[in-house]
Design a protein around this motif. Sequence first.
Motif, mmCIF file in Angstrom:
data_model
loop_
_atom_site.group_PDB
_atom_site.id
_atom_site.type_symbol
_atom_site.label_atom_id
_atom_site.label_comp_id
_atom_site.label_asym_id
_atom_site.label_seq_id
_atom_site.Cartn_x
_atom_site.Cartn_y
_atom_site.Cartn_z
ATOM 1 N N GLU C 26 -0.381 8.219 -1.699
ATOM 2 C CA GLU C 26 -1.498 8.476 -2.470
ATOM 3 C C GLU C 26 -1.454 9.954 -2.960
ATOM 4 O OE1 GLU C 26 -1.571 6.781 0.319
ATOM 5 O OE2 GLU C 26 -2.810 5.069 0.026
ATOM 6 N N SER C 502 6.474 -5.284 -4.492
ATOM 7 C CA SER C 502 5.055 -5.062 -4.886
ATOM 8 C C SER C 502 4.144 -5.596 -3.704
ATOM 9 C CB SER C 502 4.437 -5.308 -6.283
ATOM 10 O OG SER C 502 5.476 -4.974 -7.166
ATOM 11 N N ALA C 504 -0.239 -6.435 -2.514
ATOM 12 C CA ALA C 504 -1.506 -5.936 -2.775
ATOM 13 C C ALA C 504 -2.352 -6.200 -1.720
ATOM 14 C CB ALA C 504 -2.052 -6.406 -4.120
ATOM 15 N N GLU C 515 -2.295 2.350 0.622
ATOM 16 C CA GLU C 515 -1.028 2.239 -0.406
ATOM 17 C C GLU C 515 -0.050 2.387 0.693
ATOM 18 O OE1 GLU C 515 -1.403 4.439 -4.007
ATOM 19 O OE2 GLU C 515 -3.507 4.109 -3.931
ATOM 20 N N SER C 519 2.728 -0.055 2.627
ATOM 21 C CA SER C 519 4.213 0.192 2.420
ATOM 22 C C SER C 519 4.864 0.202 3.718
ATOM 23 C CB SER C 519 4.235 1.581 1.576
ATOM 24 O OG SER C 519 3.691 1.302 0.265
ATOM 25 N N TYR C 534 5.785 -0.954 -3.923
ATOM 26 C CA TYR C 534 4.776 -0.402 -4.721
ATOM 27 C C TYR C 534 3.600 -1.124 -4.330
ATOM 28 C CZ TYR C 534 1.728 0.594 -8.373
ATOM 29 O OH TYR C 534 0.504 0.727 -9.283
ATOM 30 N N LEU C 536 -0.203 -1.730 -4.648
ATOM 31 C CA LEU C 536 -1.232 -1.561 -5.937
ATOM 32 C C LEU C 536 -2.537 -0.682 -5.401
ATOM 33 C CD1 LEU C 536 0.354 -3.812 -7.055
ATOM 34 C CD2 LEU C 536 -1.485 -4.912 -7.817
ATOM 35 N N PRO C 537 -2.840 0.417 -6.225
ATOM 36 C CA PRO C 537 -3.966 0.998 -5.945
ATOM 37 C C PRO C 537 -5.178 0.557 -6.116
ATOM 38 C CG PRO C 537 -3.064 1.832 -7.863
ATOM 39 C CD PRO C 537 -2.104 0.737 -7.511
ATOM 40 N N ASP C 540 -8.818 -4.467 -8.116
ATOM 41 C CA ASP C 540 -8.946 -5.171 -9.460
ATOM 42 C C ASP C 540 -8.879 -6.522 -9.031
ATOM 43 O OD1 ASP C 540 -8.747 -6.414 -11.625
ATOM 44 O OD2 ASP C 540 -7.721 -4.445 -12.820
ATOM 45 N N THR C 543 -6.088 -8.605 -10.427
ATOM 46 C CA THR C 543 -4.737 -8.338 -9.842
ATOM 47 C C THR C 543 -4.541 -8.442 -8.486
ATOM 48 O OG1 THR C 543 -5.053 -6.096 -9.918
ATOM 49 C CG2 THR C 543 -3.985 -7.271 -11.836
ATOM 50 N N HIS C 544 -5.611 -8.336 -7.593
ATOM 51 C CA HIS C 544 -5.567 -8.004 -6.223
ATOM 52 C C HIS C 544 -6.046 -9.256 -5.669
ATOM 53 C CE1 HIS C 544 -5.208 -3.873 -7.330
ATOM 54 N NE2 HIS C 544 -5.329 -3.549 -5.979
#
Lengths: 165, 157, 806
Positions: C26, C502, C504, C515, C519, C534, C536-537, C540, C543-544
Amino acid sequence: MSRIQAIVNGRKVEADVEPRKLLIDFIREDLGLTGPHIGCDTSNCGACTVLYNGRAIKSCTMFAVQADGAEILTIEGVSTDGKLHPLQQAFHENHALQCGYCTPGMIMSSIDLLTRNPNPTEEEIRLGISGNLCRCTGYHNIVKAISSVAKSHIFVSPLKKAKEE
Amino acid sequence: MDIEGSFVLQGSPERVYGYLVDPGFIGDHLADVENVEVIDNDNFNVRAKVGIGFMKGKVDFKFHFDEKVAPKSGKLVGNGTGLGSKVDVTILFTLADGGESTTIGWKSHASLSGKIASIAGGALQSVVKKNTQRFIESIKQGIDAELSAAGAAAGRS
Amino acid sequence: MTESVTLHREETKNVKWVGSRYPRKEDLRFVTGNGMYASDIRIPGLAHVAIARSPYASAKIKGIDKSKALEVPGVVAVFTGEEIVAELDPLPNLLPSPYDKVKDYGIAVDRVRYAGEPIAVVVAESNYAAWDAVEQLEVDYEPLSPVLTAKSGCEKGAPLVHENVPTNVVWQRKFTYGDVDEVFKTADLVVSKKFKWHRFTSAPLEPNVVVVDYDKRHVIFNIWSNNQRPAFNQAAIAKALRIDANRLHFISPDIGGGFGIKNENYPYIILLAVAARRIGRPVRWIETRTEHMVASAHGSEINYEGEMAFSRDGKILGLRAKAYHDEGAYMRREPIAAFNFIRHATLTYTFRNLEMDIYAVVTNKCPVGPNRSYGKMQQGFLVERLLELGAKKLGIDPIEIRLRNFVSSEQMPYETPTGAILDGGDYSRALKKVLENMDYAALVKERDRLRSEGKLAGVGISMGMDACPINFSSNRLINPKSTASGESEAAWVKIDEDGNISAAVGTSPQGHGHETVVSQIVADVLGVHPEQVYALPGFDSWTHPSTPHSGTYASRFAIAGASAVNEAARRVRGKVLRIAAFALKEDVENLELADGSVVSTKGKGKVPLKEVARLAWRDLANLPEDEEPGLYSNVIYKTPFKLPIDSQRGNFSLTYSYSACVVLLEIDPGTGVSRVKRVGIVEDAGNQINPLIVEGQVHGQMGHQLGAALYEDLVYDEAGQLLTATFKDYLAPTASDLPSYETGSIVVPSLFTPLGTRGTGEGGGAPLIACANAMDDALLPLGVEYDSSYLSPIKIRELVKSASGK
């Protein structure tokens, strides 16, 4: 409205501003540079720190009109040539940030500190950043990061660099 | 916050009392006043400048005489708003006849709430005290001056 | 400019990423000023909100005249509490009847209950214009006398904070375990003392921010905020707005610190949602620091009347206490702080007899809410302070008395009298290690040297415990009608058709580095480098993944978040191996996943991950018959929790991380000002996913705890005005106020979590409590005792003066 001209991060900017507008609001809202933050109403927290003619100032204590003719550097202008500034790199390596909200102001104050005093003691570092509050790290790693840059003599003022270019 | 005190003026209660319940006169002697608007004999509005620490701005007061017992006592009540705050003031005064002189006893109660109280914190007490004392001192001198001017004029005629 | 900036990293091969001090991913955006916080969101047509607030602690609102405010140039709309509330249902609370009827809309209607309570929402073209209009609002108040302490709120005839419920004591319960009366009757020593736990707050540097855009076409509220658990709060928000929760789209981008306080900005989400819908434009509210201090949420404030019974040889026999909690004006998450003693009521010790008599009292002050180590450090304070006093009375060394009372590592897992099951650990080793790290003998010598110079100086020791996460079945003990139990977290891991990975998780972190740790976990399971994952930051909700428990609070990531991600990655890995096995005509058991390829250990060749991904998504005829296409797994991890044992016992947390702390405190007898000369701590968080980050959390606890002990105090005057509403008066410590920290850790893996991790981050308050114990040690030569969690220079100066005058 007053017309002002300033150099911000090496770029010339011109704008009409309300006389009562604070410099931080001008930087964040008008210029869209959201690196400097607002954390208090009383100029205590230092999250809004930028360099104003080479010296660290809290941009919530100044009006935008006072930026007329001045040279301003925000956190967005600190890294050059696609490389992090040594302080930015050191903050990362030493885990000197958590939420990151104080970080831009903290780095700007550190630049000011190391410019004036390249070999500070721990006490001088702590005093040098005592105008910047951090609520996450307890400061331990911030002090360590600044100290590591000073000790390895890799500090270069980002202002000098901007001027040379 | 309660403050009280007394002072003595040369003159009869009847003469002194008139000044104490005159909105125009009282308004002129309040501290840091920008503007006084007299509405009638009992009501007047005052715009005051306030500066405590980094907080600076205007507070609009509505004053009215809640009680008038001539020439013995009166009660002035003021409610101010501004700077995200409320300022409530009550000033009670009593007059005691001392023959040639009048002793004016006064009691003021002020309460501040909202931003000013919060932010100015500990600084408030002394600011309110100072302003109240300035107000009383100013009234005293004002009445004194008016009375002696009136006396001098009377003497001349 | 900044896009091209890269982080310089050392290349390391063949290491396990979990457990390494991996610097955070981050950081790059934060150190370059590219963090994306809620106040950085720019939406066309944005209008700005300022909130008008009550100047009185308690008053009736007789009328609001908004005509002058509406004349201010740039003003769009002014909504009074009454107008807002017309579109709302009250916020739910946890209280049993009749106290569930306490009405809370996040804005006052006809009565204000604390100084700073919202009374109107002003919308304007600029922030400046909005504040101008707030100034012009004319409100007619009738002041009432406020209730300002828990004790006075309990008195007969006290003014009611909420007139529709019978008393200000909105929750009261006495919990009794063992034979308390008997042990207090027969004990060799009983120490009793009244303590004050002072009001403070973690005050994250970024104030609360809410941006709401109402999408009329799709009937959706798009909500950007720095709420630290939007998925958790969405049910309450939806209920208040009288809409279905799936019409709320939450985005929490980068959050500038939370510490619990940012669970509590949801009432503002509701106010802004109403305003956005009314004006048909997006609206933004950025809290000022003063507003944050006056009206966001405060940590709890308690008056304790405690006593502890001892045997002659220093064994704790029992604890008995009354606790009066000043809850402030509204019960949003409360009485959780008052109730949370139960999570580890006996701390690291073996005593079995316990009585806690709890009073949760509403007052005309800012509402209490979650605040780092919510209700947990308070119980630690009560136990550790009484233990310290007992040790002094018995003439037993403070280290020795703790060693005699510790639950030993052989007793693990250990069930405490309240039903908590301690998940392993070695308390005496932690204490001994911190003493060794600090060179305890030298510390005592230094204290004595300071004393010989005329200074007051003390050494203090404390244990701390951080129970986490929350088994929500504990709500059943607060309100028997509650039907909640357990807790959960969701995560997904995906490898797309080109082999990009990815992940999340639903935790919406506030600087915790999720993050990075996500990872690391995924990298280990899938045999890749963390930079190839990746994560996700932020959060949301579109999306999360999430569950009703999602968020970062109660130190829960290392348990729930990490377990969910780990399991999702493992399931994807399983599928990768099955598809590769089919392609290589090899048994799954003979396959390994490393350096981005699946390799046969029997020499039957290898398939790059990228190729497996192509097969899984694009070459479906070449998949095993019964294999579903794609490489994706969405996991909801259920933390293994049970129902309560009975109406007052249960295991309400899964892991119990702990720490041992030692401080050397120096006090100037003339000014009463304390300074921490040295401080050391040893923590056991079990297996650490990223020791660099865990250490950072320990530093952060230290900063908050020492700040609270020495500098931070929320002070109200006799009219209920907060006198410490800015950083000028609320003294958040600076770098020069604090020492450097001597940290260390031991690792005894948790017996109950898949990765052996313990939740950590909040800490158990050990540094603050150690300071209070050190103060007593410093005052010992004067023959006086101190009674508060805040080392007030004024009180200490007076105490020293009165003692020397004797």
